[in-house]
Design an enzyme around this catalytic site. Structure first.
Site, PDB file in Angstrom:
ATOM      1  N   SER A 273       0.797  -1.416  -0.210  1.00  9.51           N
ATOM      2  CA  SER A 273       0.006   0.220  -0.568  1.00  9.51           C
ATOM      3  C   SER A 273       0.890   1.499   0.367  1.00  9.51           C
ATOM      4  O   SER A 273       1.808   1.383   0.190  1.00  9.51           O
ATOM      5  CB  SER A 273      -0.820   0.033   1.274  1.00  9.51           C
ATOM      6  OG  SER A 273      -1.528   1.346   1.411  1.00  9.51           O
TER       7      SER A 273
ATOM      8  N   TYR B 150      -2.491  -1.421  10.565  1.00  4.57           N
ATOM      9  CA  TYR B 150      -2.117  -1.446   8.752  1.00  4.57           C
ATOM     10  C   TYR B 150      -0.899  -0.835   8.998  1.00  4.57           C
ATOM     11  O   TYR B 150      -0.115  -1.864   7.718  1.00  4.57           O
ATOM     12  CB  TYR B 150      -3.100  -0.587   8.392  1.00  4.57           C
ATOM     13  CG  TYR B 150      -3.612  -0.931   6.801  1.00  4.57           C
ATOM     14  CD1 TYR B 150      -4.217  -2.399   6.882  1.00  4.57           C
ATOM     15  CD2 TYR B 150      -3.417   0.016   6.351  1.00  4.57           C
ATOM     16  CE1 TYR B 150      -4.354  -2.212   5.249  1.00  4.57           C
ATOM     17  CE2 TYR B 150      -3.021  -0.364   4.293  1.00  4.57           C
ATOM     18  CZ  TYR B 150      -3.894  -1.101   3.821  1.00  4.57           C
ATOM     19  OH  TYR B 150      -4.221  -1.608   2.203  1.00  4.57           O
TER      20      TYR B 150
END
Length: 267
Positions: free
Chosen positions: A143, A156
């Site tokens: 990401s 995350y």
């Protein structure tokens, strides 16, 4: 075009979103697809039939709880018995947003397990076979949050930064395996920015609510903060990049983290 005839690809989280888009591209290239994810029997059957319909000679579902090392071991053995893993795409992931002080410990543990530790276990199982065959591709879906941080996403961001680091180590360890003719063994991360997937839907909905339910206005407001292109990516675009990374011409592309983020991480 990339030809994956005779190759087997395992794509975790491939019943929807980016994972399905990647599986579709690999199927079109002729790969056998080991499908994985959370879905009911009807959705599983539909996905497998769809992948066979667009080019996969075989597409079968393999279950496995990515929070459990033992379950991952069983998953990897099942795919090995089915034909071995030539292309491994670690795509499955979960998200939960909350301030650091309020992040539930069980969410920290689950996000780290699924988004990071699972990739370690799948790579550890698959990569020796790739080295023995002289060809292998590991594509880890990280990401932009593996490159830059954001508030309220501690587990995350930690997992995605860890995934980038794990991928670099594996890339170094396997860089000399195989030959140019065979294709070699490479490990890379794709780092999407804002992409039209279910995982971001709660954030889109929350922002749209601030604009009287206008979804387009909510998306524009979200992207204005981070993504200079002001355009979301489509999962199919991530799939096309993954397919290219599997091609022989990409034999020297390893240890990279490729942003698909409209300039987000260039700022």
């Amino acid at each position: 075009m990339t030809d994956l005839t005779g190759k087997t690809a395992l794509v975790t989280g491939s019943v929807q979103g980016i994972g399905l888009a990647i599986a579709e591209e690999l199927a079109k290239a002729g790969a056998r697809i080991a499908v994985h994810g959370i879905a009911d029997a009807a959705q599983i059957d539909a996905v497998c039939a769809h992948l066979r319909g667009i080019g996969a000679p075989q597409a079968e579902f393999f279950a496995g709880d990515l929070r459990s090392a033992d379950a991952i071991g069983d998953l990897m053995q099942a795919v090995e018995d089915w034909g071995g893993v030539d292309v491994l795409v670690n795509n499955a992931g979960i998200q939960h947003t909350a301030p650091l002080a309020e992040m539930p410990a069980d969410m920290w543990n689950a996000i780290l397990a699924i988004n990071l530790s699972a990739a370690f276990h799948t790579m550890q199982a698959a990569m020796p076979g790739m080295a023995a065959r002289g060809y292998g591709r590991v594509i880890n879906i990280a990401s932009v949050h593996g490159l830059v941080a954001s508030q309220q996403k501690a587990p995350y961001v930690a997992a995605k930064f860890g995934l980038v680091g794990l991928s670099r180590v594996a890339a170094l360890e396997y860089a000399a395996k195989g030959t140019k003719a065979q294709g070699g063994v490479t490990v890379n991360c794709i780092c999407p920015g804002w992409t039209e997937t279910a995982i971001i839907q709660p954030q889109v909905d929350a922002r749209a609510a601030a604009f009287d339910g206008d979804r387009d206005a909510g998306i524009a407001d979200l992207l204005a903060e981070k993504q200079p292109s002001l355009r979301m990516s489509d999962p199919s675009e991530i799939g096309a990049l993954a397919r290219w990374l599997c091609s022989p011409v990409a034999h020297n592309v390893t240890g990279t983290s490729i942003p698909v983020d409209g300039g987000w991480t260039a700022q």
